[in-house]
Design an enzyme around this catalytic site. Structure first.
Site, PDB file in Angstrom:
ATOM      1  N   VAL A 113     -12.012   4.982  40.259  1.00  8.72           N
ATOM      2  CA  VAL A 113     -12.548   6.199  40.877  1.00  8.72           C
ATOM      3  C   VAL A 113     -14.014   5.966  41.245  1.00  8.72           C
ATOM      4  CG1 VAL A 113     -13.099   8.626  40.462  1.00  8.72           C
ATOM      5  CG2 VAL A 113     -10.912   7.699  39.686  1.00  8.72           C
ATOM      6  N   GLN A 114     -14.726   5.218  40.378  1.00  7.17           N
ATOM      7  CA  GLN A 114     -16.144   4.952  40.636  1.00  7.17           C
ATOM      8  C   GLN A 114     -16.335   4.267  41.991  1.00  7.17           C
ATOM      9  OE1 GLN A 114     -14.579   4.686  37.709  1.00  7.17           O
ATOM     10  NE2 GLN A 114     -15.960   4.908  35.978  1.00  7.17           N
TER      11      GLN A 114
ATOM     12  N   ARG B 246      -1.086   2.713  40.317  1.00  7.66           N
ATOM     13  CA  ARG B 246      -1.035   4.000  39.619  1.00  7.66           C
ATOM     14  C   ARG B 246      -1.220   5.116  40.634  1.00  7.66           C
ATOM     15  NH1 ARG B 246      -7.097   4.889  36.813  1.00  7.66           N
ATOM     16  NH2 ARG B 246      -8.238   4.645  38.768  1.00  7.66           N
TER      17      ARG B 246
ATOM     18  N   THR C  32      12.159  21.752  20.731  1.00  8.90           N
ATOM     19  CA  THR C  32      11.461  21.962  22.004  1.00  8.90           C
ATOM     20  C   THR C  32      10.894  20.635  22.514  1.00  8.90           C
ATOM     21  OG1 THR C  32       9.323  22.550  21.039  1.00  8.90           O
ATOM     22  CG2 THR C  32      10.891  24.346  21.378  1.00  8.90           C
ATOM     23  N   ASP C  33      10.582  19.722  21.608  1.00  3.83           N
ATOM     24  CA  ASP C  33      10.121  18.404  22.056  1.00  3.83           C
ATOM     25  C   ASP C  33      11.246  17.659  22.791  1.00  3.83           C
ATOM     26  OD1 ASP C  33       7.848  16.418  21.904  1.00  3.83           O
ATOM     27  OD2 ASP C  33       9.483  15.214  21.105  1.00  3.83           O
TER      28      ASP C  33
ATOM     29  N   HIS D 209      -5.170  12.867  35.470  1.00  8.28           N
ATOM     30  CA  HIS D 209      -4.270  11.776  35.105  1.00  8.28           C
ATOM     31  C   HIS D 209      -2.792  12.099  35.337  1.00  8.28           C
ATOM     32  CE1 HIS D 209      -7.705   9.805  33.334  1.00  8.28           C
ATOM     33  NE2 HIS D 209      -7.925  10.845  32.560  1.00  8.28           N
TER      34      HIS D 209
ATOM     35  N   ASN E 180     -10.894  12.643  36.966  1.00  9.03           N
ATOM     36  CA  ASN E 180      -9.707  11.799  37.127  1.00  9.03           C
ATOM     37  C   ASN E 180      -8.516  12.571  36.565  1.00  9.03           C
ATOM     38  OD1 ASN E 180      -8.034   9.645  37.502  1.00  9.03           O
ATOM     39  ND2 ASN E 180      -9.076   8.258  36.081  1.00  9.03           N
TER      40      ASN E 180
ATOM     41  N   LYS F  84      10.351  25.199  25.836  1.00  2.00           N
ATOM     42  CA  LYS F  84       9.082  24.486  26.008  1.00  2.00           C
ATOM     43  C   LYS F  84       8.421  24.996  27.279  1.00  2.00           C
ATOM     44  CE  LYS F  84       7.131  20.877  23.851  1.00  2.00           C
ATOM     45  NZ  LYS F  84       6.962  20.924  22.376  1.00  2.00           N
TER      46      LYS F  84
HETATM   47  O1  LIG Z   1     -10.871   4.876  37.764  1.00  2.00           O
HETATM   48  C1  LIG Z   1     -11.039   5.012  36.548  1.00  2.00           C
HETATM   49  N1  LIG Z   1     -12.286   5.003  36.024  1.00  2.00           N
HETATM   50  C2  LIG Z   1     -12.537   5.138  34.686  1.00  2.00           C
HETATM   51  O2  LIG Z   1     -13.703   5.134  34.240  1.00  2.00           O
HETATM   52  C3  LIG Z   1     -11.414   5.292  33.857  1.00  2.00           C
HETATM   53  N2  LIG Z   1     -11.271   5.444  32.510  1.00  2.00           N
HETATM   54  C4  LIG Z   1      -9.952   5.558  32.257  1.00  2.00           C
HETATM   55  O3  LIG Z   1      -9.457   5.739  31.122  1.00  2.00           O
HETATM   56  N3  LIG Z   1      -9.234   5.461  33.414  1.00  2.00           N
HETATM   57  C5  LIG Z   1     -10.123   5.303  34.415  1.00  2.00           C
HETATM   58  N4  LIG Z   1      -9.957   5.163  35.743  1.00  2.00           N
END
Ligand SMILES: O=c1[nH]c(=O)c2[nH]c(=O)[nH]c2[nH]1
Length: 295
Positions: free
Chosen positions: A225-226, A178, A57-58, A254, A252, A12
């Site tokens: 994040v906004q 998170r 591989t998974d 993830h 973002n 993998k």
């Molecule tokens: O901070 C975030 N803003 C989002 O708009 C958003 N959308 C999402 O799926 N996770 C997050 N996290």
């Protein structure tokens, strides 16, 4: 046509993971990209329709997360690679005779705020590029836009995301803690030249960072994040009077909670992914004009 299966292997590639170790308030973090390859008794899978005994591989991918979980304290990429290779050979002795593991470690470094190390803030070493966009017209008017891009910042806590619309299309749960990581692109316009473009650049960057991370001890909570993006813009305006507006784009990046097989998620093992990613941006300007906000 007579042919021979001269060699074979399967593995993998690009298994990306984040691993956090929490020692009280001080967190350790690594992001690894792992590639596995097994030499094994699987000739029959190439020559016949049987997959008997095959370590899929998974399954190999799941073992990467499983082995990451087993490390109870920070490990080097060499130690991780050895533990994973040993895991494959010892777990599947009937079929696997050699495991080959390549580990790439991303250059995240703990944030240093004037000599004080941040509890849970990390920055990717040397990631950012400084930018400038300049126009000059026949009337003698110059416009200067300064900026940066690819500034990769991450914190392992003091971030959550909850209270958003939950409907029949929503699978994301509310989360109170998170990892938040982004690659900041920022551009800012000067209403008049600062005394030093270099000093102004340093001041804007420091303001953006301090609003993202908060103080080295304890940090600052980000509900989205906004929310954090807007505070970063505000901080840049407050720090450098000649800046009239700031554009910020913050994907973002993830880190998805990952509970390796047979174990639970304890804010420790994450699946790192950049595609697809959220993409959040805004322009923050001086003044008190009513925001476009209907709530
Ligand atoms: O901070 C975030 N803003 C989002 O708009 C958003 N959308 C999402 O799926 N996770 C997050 N996290």
């Amino acid at each position: 046509m007579s042919a021979t299966l001269a060699s074979h292997q399967h593995g993998k590639s690009h298994v990306r993971l984040g691993r956090v170790w929490r020692t009280g308030d001080v967190h350790h973090f690594v992001e690894l990209r792992v590639h596995t390859m097994l030499e094994s008794d699987m000739a029959h899978a190439f020559l016949t329709d049987s997959n008997a005994g095959m370590t899929a591989t998974d399954t190999q991918k799941n073992c990467v997360y499983y082995v990451a979980k087993q490390f109870t304290s920070p490990c080097s990429p060499e130690e991780f690679g050895l533990a994973l290779a040993q895991h494959f050979v010892r777990e599947y002795p009937q079929t696997v005779w050699k495991a080959k593991v390549a580990v790439e470690m991303m250059p995240w470094r703990r944030l240093d705020v004037g000599g004080q190390l941040h509890d849970h803030g990390f920055m990717m070493q040397g990631s950012e590029i400084r930018t400038a966009y300049v126009t000059f017209d026949s009337k003698g008017k110059a416009e200067i836009t300064a900026g940066l891009k690819d500034l990769k910042v991450l914190k392992t806590t003091q971030s959550g995301y909850s209270g958003f619309l939950h409907d029949k299309y929503t699978t994301l749960p509310d989360v109170g803690d998170r990892i938040v990581a982004t690659s900041v692109t920022a551009t800012w316009r000067y209403s008049q030249p600062p005394a030093s473009y270099d000093a102004a650049y340093g001041a804007v960057k420091a303001a953006l960072c301090s609003a993202f991370y908060g103080p080295p001890k304890g940090g600052v909570f980000s509900p989205s994040v906004q929310f954090t993006l807007y505070r970063m813009g505000q901080a840049a305006l407050a720090r450098v009077p000649q800046v009239e507006s700031v554009f910020l784009n913050m994907p973002n990046l993830h880190f998805i909670p990952c509970a390796p097989v047979t174990s639970s998620f304890d804010n420790d093992v994450y699946l790192a992914t950049s595609e697809p990613h959220g993409n959040i941006e805004a322009v923050v300007t001086r003044g008190t004009a009513a925001p476009h906000c209907r709530l």
